[in-house]
Design a protein around this motif. Sequence first.
Motif, PDB file in Angstrom:
ATOM      1  N   ARG A  76       0.855  -1.190   0.000  1.00  0.00           N
ATOM      2  CA  ARG A  76       0.000   0.000   0.000  1.00  0.00           C
ATOM      3  C   ARG A  76       0.890   1.239   0.000  1.00  0.00           C
ATOM      4  O   ARG A  76       1.692   1.415   0.914  1.00  0.00           O
ATOM      5  N   ILE A  77       0.731   2.057  -1.023  1.00  0.00           N
ATOM      6  CA  ILE A  77       1.527   3.281  -1.134  1.00  0.00           C
ATOM      7  C   ILE A  77       0.578   4.466  -1.019  1.00  0.00           C
ATOM      8  O   ILE A  77      -0.420   4.557  -1.744  1.00  0.00           O
ATOM      9  N   ALA A  78       0.893   5.365  -0.103  1.00  0.00           N
ATOM     10  CA  ALA A  78       0.055   6.531   0.163  1.00  0.00           C
ATOM     11  C   ALA A  78      -0.007   7.440  -1.064  1.00  0.00           C
ATOM     12  O   ALA A  78       0.896   7.430  -1.911  1.00  0.00           O
ATOM     13  N   PRO A  79      -1.066   8.256  -1.174  1.00  0.00           N
ATOM     14  CA  PRO A  79      -1.180   9.188  -2.296  1.00  0.00           C
ATOM     15  C   PRO A  79       0.053  10.079  -2.423  1.00  0.00           C
ATOM     16  O   PRO A  79       0.592  10.562  -1.421  1.00  0.00           O
ATOM     17  N   ALA A  80       0.506  10.264  -3.667  1.00  0.00           N
ATOM     18  CA  ALA A  80       1.638  11.130  -4.001  1.00  0.00           C
ATOM     19  C   ALA A  80       2.941  10.719  -3.308  1.00  0.00           C
ATOM     20  O   ALA A  80       3.816  11.542  -3.073  1.00  0.00           O
ATOM     21  N   ARG A  81       3.070   9.452  -2.968  1.00  0.00           N
ATOM     22  CA  ARG A  81       4.274   8.930  -2.313  1.00  0.00           C
ATOM     23  C   ARG A  81       4.797   7.729  -3.095  1.00  0.00           C
ATOM     24  O   ARG A  81       4.220   7.306  -4.079  1.00  0.00           O
ATOM     25  N   ASN A  82       5.864   7.147  -2.610  1.00  0.00           N
ATOM     26  CA  ASN A  82       6.472   5.997  -3.265  1.00  0.00           C
ATOM     27  C   ASN A  82       7.045   5.051  -2.222  1.00  0.00           C
ATOM     28  O   ASN A  82       7.117   5.376  -1.047  1.00  0.00           O
ATOM     29  N   ASN A  83       7.462   3.874  -2.694  1.00  0.00           N
ATOM     30  CA  ASN A  83       8.243   3.019  -1.820  1.00  0.00           C
ATOM     31  C   ASN A  83       9.712   3.336  -2.090  1.00  0.00           C
ATOM     32  O   ASN A  83      10.032   4.190  -2.916  1.00  0.00           O
ATOM     33  N   GLU A  84      10.603   2.685  -1.382  1.00  0.00           N
ATOM     34  CA  GLU A  84      12.030   2.949  -1.566  1.00  0.00           C
ATOM     35  C   GLU A  84      12.539   2.275  -2.837  1.00  0.00           C
ATOM     36  O   GLU A  84      12.001   1.246  -3.244  1.00  0.00           O
ATOM     37  N   ARG A  85      13.537   2.849  -3.440  1.00  0.00           N
ATOM     38  CA  ARG A  85      14.208   2.207  -4.567  1.00  0.00           C
ATOM     39  C   ARG A  85      15.107   1.130  -3.963  1.00  0.00           C
ATOM     40  O   ARG A  85      15.931   1.412  -3.102  1.00  0.00           O
ATOM     41  N   HIS A  86      14.926  -0.129  -4.404  1.00  0.00           N
ATOM     42  CA  HIS A  86      15.634  -1.235  -3.786  1.00  0.00           C
ATOM     43  C   HIS A  86      15.776  -2.392  -4.768  1.00  0.00           C
ATOM     44  O   HIS A  86      15.223  -2.360  -5.861  1.00  0.00           O
ATOM     45  N   ARG A  87      16.501  -3.392  -4.359  1.00  0.00           N
ATOM     46  CA  ARG A  87      16.623  -4.621  -5.134  1.00  0.00           C
ATOM     47  C   ARG A  87      16.730  -5.786  -4.155  1.00  0.00           C
ATOM     48  O   ARG A  87      17.052  -5.596  -2.979  1.00  0.00           O
ATOM     49  N   HIS A  88      16.437  -6.970  -4.649  1.00  0.00           N
ATOM     50  CA  HIS A  88      16.513  -8.154  -3.801  1.00  0.00           C
ATOM     51  C   HIS A  88      16.643  -9.395  -4.664  1.00  0.00           C
ATOM     52  O   HIS A  88      16.447  -9.347  -5.878  1.00  0.00           O
ATOM     53  N   ALA A  89      16.956 -10.506  -4.013  1.00  0.00           N
ATOM     54  CA  ALA A  89      17.224 -11.753  -4.724  1.00  0.00           C
ATOM     55  C   ALA A  89      15.963 -12.412  -5.263  1.00  0.00           C
ATOM     56  O   ALA A  89      16.052 -13.247  -6.160  1.00  0.00           O
ATOM     57  N   HIS A  90      14.808 -12.082  -4.735  1.00  0.00           N
ATOM     58  CA  HIS A  90      13.590 -12.725  -5.246  1.00  0.00           C
ATOM     59  C   HIS A  90      13.007 -11.950  -6.416  1.00  0.00           C
ATOM     60  O   HIS A  90      13.179 -10.742  -6.528  1.00  0.00           O
ATOM     61  N   GLU A  91      12.370 -12.682  -7.327  1.00  0.00           N
ATOM     62  CA  GLU A  91      11.673 -12.023  -8.422  1.00  0.00           C
ATOM     63  C   GLU A  91      10.245 -11.745  -7.973  1.00  0.00           C
ATOM     64  O   GLU A  91       9.756 -12.349  -7.026  1.00  0.00           O
ATOM     65  N   SER A  92       9.597 -10.796  -8.652  1.00  0.00           N
ATOM     66  CA  SER A  92       8.272 -10.362  -8.230  1.00  0.00           C
ATOM     67  C   SER A  92       7.357 -10.143  -9.423  1.00  0.00           C
ATOM     68  O   SER A  92       7.798  -9.686 -10.474  1.00  0.00           O
ATOM     69  N   ILE A  93       6.094 -10.450  -9.206  1.00  0.00           N
ATOM     70  CA  ILE A  93       5.042 -10.080 -10.144  1.00  0.00           C
ATOM     71  C   ILE A  93       4.125  -9.136  -9.382  1.00  0.00           C
ATOM     72  O   ILE A  93       3.665  -9.464  -8.287  1.00  0.00           O
ATOM     73  N   PHE A  94       3.894  -7.947  -9.934  1.00  0.00           N
ATOM     74  CA  PHE A  94       3.014  -6.963  -9.316  1.00  0.00           C
ATOM     75  C   PHE A  94       1.687  -6.942 -10.065  1.00  0.00           C
ATOM     76  O   PHE A  94       1.660  -6.743 -11.275  1.00  0.00           O
ATOM     77  N   VAL A  95       0.593  -7.101  -9.332  1.00  0.00           N
ATOM     78  CA  VAL A  95      -0.742  -6.970  -9.894  1.00  0.00           C
ATOM     79  C   VAL A  95      -1.357  -5.739  -9.235  1.00  0.00           C
ATOM     80  O   VAL A  95      -1.553  -5.714  -8.013  1.00  0.00           O
ATOM     81  N   VAL A  96      -1.621  -4.704 -10.016  1.00  0.00           N
ATOM     82  CA  VAL A  96      -2.178  -3.472  -9.471  1.00  0.00           C
ATOM     83  C   VAL A  96      -3.668  -3.696  -9.219  1.00  0.00           C
ATOM     84  O   VAL A  96      -4.437  -3.935 -10.151  1.00  0.00           O
ATOM     85  N   LEU A  97      -4.051  -3.644  -7.950  1.00  0.00           N
ATOM     86  CA  LEU A  97      -5.438  -3.901  -7.561  1.00  0.00           C
ATOM     87  C   LEU A  97      -6.273  -2.632  -7.519  1.00  0.00           C
ATOM     88  O   LEU A  97      -7.465  -2.658  -7.807  1.00  0.00           O
TER      89      LEU A  97
END
Length: 173
Positions: A76-97
């Motif tokens: 959950r990302i607040a309005p007009a905000r973002n998460n941190e720029r990052h990387r990790h060993a796992h792969e991800s699929i994002f489904v925008v709900l």
Amino acid sequence: MNVQIAPMTPALTALVAGVASRVPLGEDAAPGAFTHDGLAPGRAMYRNQNERLGIDFAVERVPFPHLCAMDPRIVRIAPARNNERHRHAHESIFVVLAGRGEVLVGERWSVVKAGDIAFVPRWIFHQTRNTSEDEELVVLAITDFGLTSACLGDYDRRTRLAANGDDAVQGSP
């Protein structure tokens, strides 16, 4: 790195809407058992806020007790905000709900909205930002964190800004 954003088909949209509108019953539930609860926020397993970097997001684990390799999470990302720029060993699929925003994968930003799907490969820097001024961005992130962390240990601590991780991006987004 090519960013992969795929619009959902009507059948997949209906399936995701059905899954997103249910919350697992808990530890005693049979695998796949749900109760209806909309997109109501759950208990955050990870939260980060940093006014200077525009960071304000929370991550909730979807508690399926019988999962071994997959690790579904609601971001959950607040309005007009973002998460941190990052990387990790796992792969991800994002489904925008719900909501709309942009996803950075490598060096490329792509616009996403409810119903879109994005893929983030392992060890690629990425970030998601909410472009709405008044609506929360809600993303189902499906990862293989369980499998990857079983092999590599708790690598995620060194990749997160809130944990002062060595691999986290400390500068501006």
